[in-house]
Design an enzyme around this catalytic site. Structure first.
Site, short mmCIF file in Angstrom:
data_model
loop_
_atom_site.label_atom_id
_atom_site.label_comp_id
_atom_site.label_asym_id
_atom_site.label_seq_id
_atom_site.Cartn_x
_atom_site.Cartn_y
_atom_site.Cartn_z
N CYS A 354 26.20 50.52 47.67
CA CYS A 354 26.84 50.40 46.32
C CYS A 354 26.75 49.28 45.69
CB CYS A 354 27.88 51.26 46.20
SG CYS A 354 29.24 50.77 46.93
N CYS A 532 37.08 25.27 11.08
CA CYS A 532 38.74 25.04 11.30
C CYS A 532 39.33 26.38 11.13
CB CYS A 532 39.15 24.32 10.00
SG CYS A 532 41.12 24.40 9.90
N CYS A 543 43.22 21.76 19.90
CA CYS A 543 44.43 21.90 20.62
C CYS A 543 44.57 22.66 21.63
CB CYS A 543 45.46 21.74 19.44
SG CYS A 543 47.19 21.53 20.38
N CYS A 546 47.98 24.82 21.57
CA CYS A 546 48.15 25.68 20.33
C CYS A 546 47.91 27.09 20.89
CB CYS A 546 47.56 25.34 19.24
SG CYS A 546 48.36 24.09 18.23
N HIS A 569 50.70 20.17 13.23
CA HIS A 569 51.44 19.40 14.26
C HIS A 569 52.69 18.83 13.81
CE1 HIS A 569 47.75 20.16 16.17
NE2 HIS A 569 48.39 20.47 17.35
N HIS A 577 52.25 18.42 21.01
CA HIS A 577 50.81 18.60 21.24
C HIS A 577 50.19 17.35 21.28
CE1 HIS A 577 51.30 23.26 20.37
NE2 HIS A 577 52.29 22.68 21.19
N HIS A 611 34.35 50.67 46.20
CA HIS A 611 33.10 51.41 45.69
C HIS A 611 32.75 50.87 44.33
CE1 HIS A 611 30.28 54.56 45.49
NE2 HIS A 611 30.68 54.89 44.19
#
Length: 699
Positions: A354, A532, A543, A546, A569, A577, A611
């Site tokens: 299968c 953007c 980033c 984010c 930021h 970040h 299966h």
């Protein structure tokens, strides 16, 4: 022409385009042979007129009887002649049709049962070398009374290619119509073959046979009805209506099992799948009818004969197209429902196959992503890629069925004995198939951590469960996986196989996953221009931190222009970040429109308790979905039986996936059909193909 002269004729059909310009499907007749063992003869044009003569090579043609040639000559276009000839069982039955046999034909964009009335000669025989075409005179029947009394409206002549199902009358003295061709040909444009045997003397006995036959059809209380079954219901005013079961269950306010039908035709009292206050399935307005299951019977228009245990189809003996070096194209969207859907359709499973059956069905039923590879394969004519194309792919697309013997022959060629007997991981088989059978270079070119490009045949999703929502889409999972692992495609793949996050075959990270019908890979392409996330101008930064921000659409890739990157930021929660600068194409204006790169879903492999089954998108219509299970049923025991593969139409899958992502994530699966639940809960691999005509390199 005398009968003994006819017997000396050797008719043929052209199976490959010749150097002299004869197209495939042309019908001709030879009367001599050259010293080089080639044939000299004529080719017939419109109306059966001998239009040209010349030499044809033996390997470019396939022999026909006169009767076969006359039947095929009435089929248009010529390409359909080859398709019909390769459907050996059907064409043989058509050639042996007798008066009063039952057939199903394509008629007015649908299918209708008819009685065979006569065989008609079509076209004038102006010259001795002309060949008259043969068509069928049929009578339309809607019920047993019509069959017994033969009351019907006149119909046009039908070609052999119009017939999709044959049900012989099974009378002891039935005689094929072609047996009476001791004909005196005339000059009429259309003529009866008047020497047909008169079967009217048998009407009384035939009426008894048909009565019993149709009484049995009406009394099929043991028949197993399921979602996808074609049924009929008799309304309160005695009208018989036809439809397909789209939902089975106990609706609110009822105690017994009911079904939701999508009707063939609109009725003003019907809905779009809503019953009471709940939407049980979705279809066009005025086509959904809900009735008790006990009121439904199998659609008698398609149950023309009753068989007990179906016999496994034999491997076709005609191989005229299987020796060609060209691929048979996928079945068209318009023909899938009558050519592929049903029992003993698809690839027949055997001995833990299968995983292989579902994979091959997914890759080759509707997609042409790998077709060009067959012609480029370095394998010799008897190599494994040739076996795959000839015995499985071409057979599946041409006749709709691949017997277990053909699959086993292919499995034995894979180089390891375990492939012929044991269950394998799908990813192992796909790698074997693409790398060693088709000799394809890795489909994916992926840049990791800014280093050199790595190659792969598929992508395994790697995410943390808290990075996405409870019911993620494949789009979210792929983007999250790429951003988390710092990956980028360096070029647009022609085909993308995405493996869902699971721990083995039994443990799933997510109880449900939404297969995105379109996959946008623009934001995970290396060096490709991107928008953007906030203002839509050209992005310069990405980033990763984010990605999971609850205030910024978690699970979506975040890339920013220089201005938005600074503003985002400045927030205290994001000051830690570390966005990284994107590689942006030189001299590209900040407000330049960004081209989106989409891939479309063409199949989903699913697994449950080891299966494998498959869902395949077979056309551009959003509702064009079919479900395939190579071992859906079994005839006989484990030692002497065989598996029955089944293909089912499942337009409800398309209806469900056409909803918005928000609607999908909050959908109540208890109100969905079993196949929709199976798709969402058991998805294992999603297969996508590029919509770009010319895939571009990006770095």
């Amino acid at each position: 022409m005398e009968l003994n002269e006819q017997q000396k004729e050797r008719h043929f059909i052209v199976i490959r385009k010749t150097k002299k310009g004869l197209s495939r499907g042309s019908i001709g007749c030879t009367d001599a042979e050259t010293p080089a063992a080639d044939f000299i003869g004529v080719v017939y044009g419109g109306g059966g007129r001998a239009k040209s003569s010349g030499t044809v090579k033996k390997e470019d043609i396939y022999p026909l009887s006169r009767h076969q040639a006359q039947l095929l000559l009435f089929v248009s276009p010529a390409s359909k002649r080859l398709e019909l000839l390769c459907n050996v069982q059907l064409f043989s039955a058509i050639c042996d049709l007798a008066q009063d046999d039952l057939v199903v034909v394509r008629y007015k964009k649908g299918f209708q049962p008819c009685l065979v009335k006569n065989l008609m000669q079509i076209g004038k025989k102006d010259n001795a070398g002309d060949l008259q075409m043969l068509g069928f005179e049929l009578e339309l029947v809607d019920n047993v009374q019509d069959i017994l009394t033969k009351k019907s409206a006149p119909l046009p002549l039908f070609s052999a290619a119009d017939i999709v199902q044959v049900a012989p009358s099974h009378l002891n003295n039935r005689q094929p119509l072609r047996d009476s061709l001791s004909l005196g040909l005339n000059k009429q444009a259309t003529s009866h073959i008047n020497s047909m045997p008169a079967l009217n003397s048998r009407n009384a006995r035939k009426g008894s046979t048909l009565s019993k036959q149709f009484m049995s059809i009406q009394d099929l209380s043991h028949y197993s009805l399921e979602v996808g079954s074609m049924v009929e219901v008799i309304t309160g005013n005695g009208l018989t209506i036809y439809g397909v079961i789209r939902w089975i269950g106990v609706p609110e306010g009822k105690k017994n099992c009911w079904v939701g039908l999508e009707l063939d035709n609109e009725m003003t009292t019907c809905s779009d799948g809503m019953f009471g206050t709940k939407q049980y399935f979705t279809c066009q307005g005025n086509r959904a009818l809900f009735v008790p299951l006990k009121n439904c019977k199998p659609d008698s228009r398609f149950l023309l004969t009753l068989t007990e245990i179906p016999k496994p189809p034999e491997t076709p003996s005609i191989t005229l197209l299987e020796d060609l070096n060209e691929d048979v194209p996928p079945v068209t969207e318009q023909e899938v429902l009558f050519r592929l859907v049903g029992r003993m359709r698809g690839i027949q499973g055997q001995l833990n196959s299968c995983y292989l059956d579902a994979t091959l069905f997914s890759l080759f039923t509707s997609s042409v992503a790998f077709d060009r590879v067959f012609n480029k394969s370095a394998d010799k004519e008897d190599g494994i890629s040739h076996i795959l194309r000839r015995d499985i792919v071409n057979c599946l697309r041409r006749s709709g069925f691949v017997p277990a013997e053909s699959v086993m022959n292919f499995r034995k060629q894979l180089g390891c004995k375990s492939f012929a007997t044991e269950e394998k991981d799908t990813e192992e088989f796909i790698t074997m198939l693409l790398k060693h059978v088709l000799h394809i270079e890795p489909l994916l070119k992926i840049r990791s951590h800014g280093e050199l490009t790595q190659d792969a045949y598929m992508h395994q999703i790697i995410v943390e469960k808290n990075q996405v929502g409870e019911v993620p889409s494949v789009q979210q999972l792929l983007e999250t996986s790429f951003v988390s692992c710092d990956l980028k495609f360096t070029e647009i793949p022609s085909c993308l196989i995405v493996q869902m996050p699971r721990f083995g075959k039994k443990f799933k990270m997510f109880s449900k996953i939404l297969p995105s019908t379109e996959l946008d890979i623009t934001d995970i392409l290396h060096c490709a221009p991107r928008e953007c996330f906030l203002c839509g101008r050209l992005a310069e930064y990405e980033c990763a931190q984010c990605l999971t921000d609850r205030k910024l659409q978690p699970g979506r890739i975040k890339q920013y222009c220089s201005t938005c990157n600074t503003q985002v930021h400045m927030h205290p929660s994001r000051q830690g970040h570390v966005p990284h600068k994107l590689t942006v194409p030189d001299h590209l204006p900040a407000d330049a429109p960004v081209q989106r790169h989409q891939m479309k879903l063409f199949a989903v492999l699913c697994i449950k308790t080891s299966h494998y089954v498959s869902f395949v998108k077979y056309g551009p219509d959003p509702r064009s979905w079919i479900f395939f299970d190579s071992m859906a049923d079994r005839c006989g025991d484990d030692n002497n039986g065989y598996n029955i593969p089944v293909i089912m139409a499942c337009p409800e899958v398309g209806d469900f996936l056409s909803q918005s992502e928000e609607e999908l994530s909050t959908a109540d699966l208890s109100q969905c059909t079993e196949l929709v639940r199976r798709l969402l809960c058991d998805s294992y691999m999603c297969l996508y193909e590029s919509t770009d005509n010319n895939p571009q390199h990006h770095g």
